[in-house]
Design a protein around this motif. Sequence first.
Motif, PDB file in Angstrom:
ATOM      1  N   GLY A 464      96.661 -59.766 -14.504  1.00 33.67           N
ATOM      2  CA  GLY A 464      97.035 -58.451 -13.963  1.00 33.67           C
ATOM      3  C   GLY A 464      98.347 -58.475 -13.194  1.00 33.67           C
ATOM      4  O   GLY A 464      98.531 -57.712 -12.231  1.00 33.67           O
ATOM      5  N   VAL A 465      99.290 -59.367 -13.621  1.00 35.39           N
ATOM      6  CA  VAL A 465     100.582 -59.468 -12.945  1.00 35.39           C
ATOM      7  C   VAL A 465     101.705 -59.342 -13.971  1.00 35.39           C
ATOM      8  O   VAL A 465     101.480 -59.384 -15.188  1.00 35.39           O
ATOM      9  N   VAL A 466     102.907 -59.197 -13.450  1.00 39.02           N
ATOM     10  CA  VAL A 466     104.132 -59.204 -14.259  1.00 39.02           C
ATOM     11  C   VAL A 466     105.068 -60.217 -13.628  1.00 39.02           C
ATOM     12  O   VAL A 466     105.217 -60.258 -12.396  1.00 39.02           O
ATOM     13  N   LYS A 467     105.696 -61.036 -14.440  1.00 34.85           N
ATOM     14  CA  LYS A 467     106.669 -62.000 -13.917  1.00 34.85           C
ATOM     15  C   LYS A 467     108.008 -61.269 -13.767  1.00 34.85           C
ATOM     16  O   LYS A 467     108.601 -60.838 -14.767  1.00 34.85           O
ATOM     17  N   LEU A 468     108.476 -61.097 -12.549  1.00 36.02           N
ATOM     18  CA  LEU A 468     109.718 -60.375 -12.278  1.00 36.02           C
ATOM     19  C   LEU A 468     110.842 -61.379 -12.050  1.00 36.02           C
ATOM     20  O   LEU A 468     110.795 -62.187 -11.121  1.00 36.02           O
ATOM     21  N   ARG A 469     111.846 -61.325 -12.913  1.00 34.83           N
ATOM     22  CA  ARG A 469     112.946 -62.293 -12.881  1.00 34.83           C
ATOM     23  C   ARG A 469     114.225 -61.612 -12.408  1.00 34.83           C
ATOM     24  O   ARG A 469     114.592 -60.537 -12.897  1.00 34.83           O
ATOM     25  N   THR A 470     114.913 -62.217 -11.439  1.00 39.52           N
ATOM     26  CA  THR A 470     116.234 -61.761 -11.014  1.00 39.52           C
ATOM     27  C   THR A 470     117.267 -62.420 -11.921  1.00 39.52           C
ATOM     28  O   THR A 470     117.362 -63.653 -11.967  1.00 39.52           O
ATOM     29  N   VAL A 471     118.001 -61.629 -12.654  1.00 36.97           N
ATOM     30  CA  VAL A 471     118.890 -62.162 -13.689  1.00 36.97           C
ATOM     31  C   VAL A 471     119.966 -63.055 -13.093  1.00 36.97           C
ATOM     32  O   VAL A 471     120.248 -64.141 -13.610  1.00 36.97           O
ATOM     33  N   HIS A 472     120.556 -62.642 -11.994  1.00 34.32           N
ATOM     34  CA  HIS A 472     121.683 -63.380 -11.428  1.00 34.32           C
ATOM     35  C   HIS A 472     121.268 -64.769 -10.918  1.00 34.32           C
ATOM     36  O   HIS A 472     121.902 -65.774 -11.223  1.00 34.32           O
ATOM     37  N   SER A 473     120.172 -64.822 -10.165  1.00 29.59           N
ATOM     38  CA  SER A 473     119.756 -66.095  -9.560  1.00 29.59           C
ATOM     39  C   SER A 473     118.746 -66.854 -10.415  1.00 29.59           C
ATOM     40  O   SER A 473     118.480 -68.034 -10.167  1.00 29.59           O
ATOM     41  N   ARG A 474     118.141 -66.165 -11.423  1.00 24.20           N
ATOM     42  CA  ARG A 474     117.112 -66.719 -12.297  1.00 24.20           C
ATOM     43  C   ARG A 474     115.807 -67.041 -11.552  1.00 24.20           C
ATOM     44  O   ARG A 474     114.948 -67.760 -12.050  1.00 24.20           O
ATOM     45  N   GLU A 475     115.690 -66.485 -10.359  1.00 18.78           N
ATOM     46  CA  GLU A 475     114.461 -66.647  -9.586  1.00 18.78           C
ATOM     47  C   GLU A 475     113.358 -65.782 -10.192  1.00 18.78           C
ATOM     48  O   GLU A 475     113.598 -64.646 -10.606  1.00 18.78           O
ATOM     49  N   GLU A 476     112.136 -66.306 -10.242  1.00 19.74           N
ATOM     50  CA  GLU A 476     110.996 -65.579 -10.811  1.00 19.74           C
ATOM     51  C   GLU A 476     109.833 -65.572  -9.826  1.00 19.74           C
ATOM     52  O   GLU A 476     109.550 -66.589  -9.170  1.00 19.74           O
ATOM     53  N   ILE A 477     109.179 -64.411  -9.719  1.00 22.57           N
ATOM     54  CA  ILE A 477     107.952 -64.317  -8.922  1.00 22.57           C
ATOM     55  C   ILE A 477     106.937 -63.487  -9.695  1.00 22.57           C
ATOM     56  O   ILE A 477     107.305 -62.648 -10.526  1.00 22.57           O
TER      57      ILE A 477
END
Length: 495
Positions: A464-477
Motif C-alpha cells: 500500500g505504498v508508492v516509491k517516490l524518487r527525487t530525480v535530481h538526487s536519486r533519493e527514494e522513500i
Amino acid sequence: SPAGMINLGMASLRLYAGLVGYPSGFCARSLRTLSGMTVSQGTRDYNPKQMAIREKVFNTIISCFKRHGAENIDTPVFELKETLTGKYGEDSKLIYDLKDQGGELLSLRYDLTVPFARYLAMNKVTNIKRYHIAKVYRRDNPAMTRGRYREFYQCDFDIAGQYDPMIPDAECLKIVHEILSELELGDFRIKVNDRRILDGMFAVCGVPDDKFRTICSTVDKLDKVSWEDVRSEMVKEKGLSEEAADQIGQYVSLQGGMDLAERLLQDAKMSQSKQACAGLTDMKQLFSYLQLFQVTDKVVFDLSLARGLDYYTGVIYEAILTQTGPVPVAAAQNGAGEKAEEGVSVGSVAGGGRYDGLVGMFDPKGRKVPCVGVSIGIERVFSIMEQKASAEKVRTTETQVMVASAQKNLLEERLRLTAELWNAGIKAEVMYKKNPKLLSQLQHCEDSGIPLVAILGEQELKDGVVKLRTVHSREEIDVSRDKLVEEIKRRTSDV
C-alpha cells in the motif's frame, strides 16, 4: 486546400493542383514553398522552449498590471477601416486592409490604443484602468533580428478618466520601470517629453502650423539616423527653412530632468509659447512624482523624443535598452532574409503617452475622455530573453511527477494512480506504453526536468505504498498511498 497538401509528394501536388484548377505557376512557386514549410514574411513559429519564455514574460507583465489595479478587456482583431484611418499620421500606410466583405470595409488593428478609444466611446465608459494583451498587424518591412514583425503582440496598460495632472502619467512610467527591472534585460533609459513642448518649440522656431505633424514625424527618426539626415529631410523633402531647422537642432540636443524644465521656462523663446510653458510646468510636476516613486535614476527629459503618432496630446515617453546582447540567429532565419549580427540593438522596448482627444473622435457628441497609457514592445523583449536563455535548459512543461513502474503488466495500476493524482490537482504524466523500461521513464524525467517519479511495483502494491524518487538526487522513500498527494505537493510547492 493548399495547406492540406503539405504531406504529399511534389508530383502528387502538381496533379492535385491541376485537378482543382490552380494555374501552372502555382505549382512552380507556391507548392514548392508549402513543401519547404516556410511562413509568411514578418511572421514566425514558436517552439515549446520559446513559448515557455514568452509565458514567463507575459506572467511578469500581467502581474505588474494587476498589482496596479488594472482590469482586462478584449476587442476584435479587425475594426472598421474608418475607425483606424487618420489616427496614425504617416504610419497609416502600414495598416492592413481586408477584402470588402458585403459592403464592410475592414482593416486589421494596427495597435490596441485606437480600438480602446473606440471601446470607451461606444460603451460610454469614462473611468477605467485597463490592460489588454493581443496581436496587432502592420504592413511594415520586417526586421526580425531587431524584433520587428508584421504580426506581433502588444501589452498595453491605460488609465482613462479625469484626474489631477501627472499622477496617472507618473504611474505609467513607474510600471515601465518595474517591468524592465523585473525582466532583467540589462540597463535601460526612459525618455520623456511632451507634445505641447514640441509644438511650442516648433512654433517659436518658425515651423508653419500645417507642418507641425510632418516635422514631428521627422524629428521622431533621431533615434535611428543622425541629425544631419533629419535636418536634410526637413529642409529638402518637407520644405522647412534652414534657419528653422537649425533652431530646432539647438533644442533637440538638450537632455536633463526637472532642472531642464525649469531652465526652458526661463528660455527667451520657449517662454513665449503658452503651450510650451504648460507642458514644461507639467513636466516639473511629473518629475516630482517620479522622485516619490523612486524611478528618476532611469528617466530623462529628452527634447528629441517626438513619437510620430498623431493622437498624442501631452506627455510622451519611450524606453530603450542601453546595452543588449547578441540577437538570436533563429530570428534571422525565419523568412526575413536577414543576417543576425552580434550586439545588434533592438531599440525601443516600450512607449506611450497622453491622448486626451482620441475618444472624442468616436463619440457622436464629441465628449472627451482623458487617457494616458503605455505599450510594452513585447517581441523585442522576447528577442533578448530568448538569446539569454539560448544556453540554458528551459522547462517547457510544469509536470510535477511521472508515474512509472519497475515491472511489466502494471499499466492499469499506473493509469489508476495517474488519475488519482490528476483528480487531486497534481500535474502528472505517464508513458503511453504497456511495459516501458524503468530507465526510459527516468531518462524522460531527466530530459523534461520533471522533479519526481512515483514508482509502482508488485511489492509496493502489496504494502500500500508508492516509491517516490527525487530525480535530481536519486533519493527514494516509500510513501503510503493515502499520503502521496500531500507529499508531492509539499515537495513541489516551489516548482
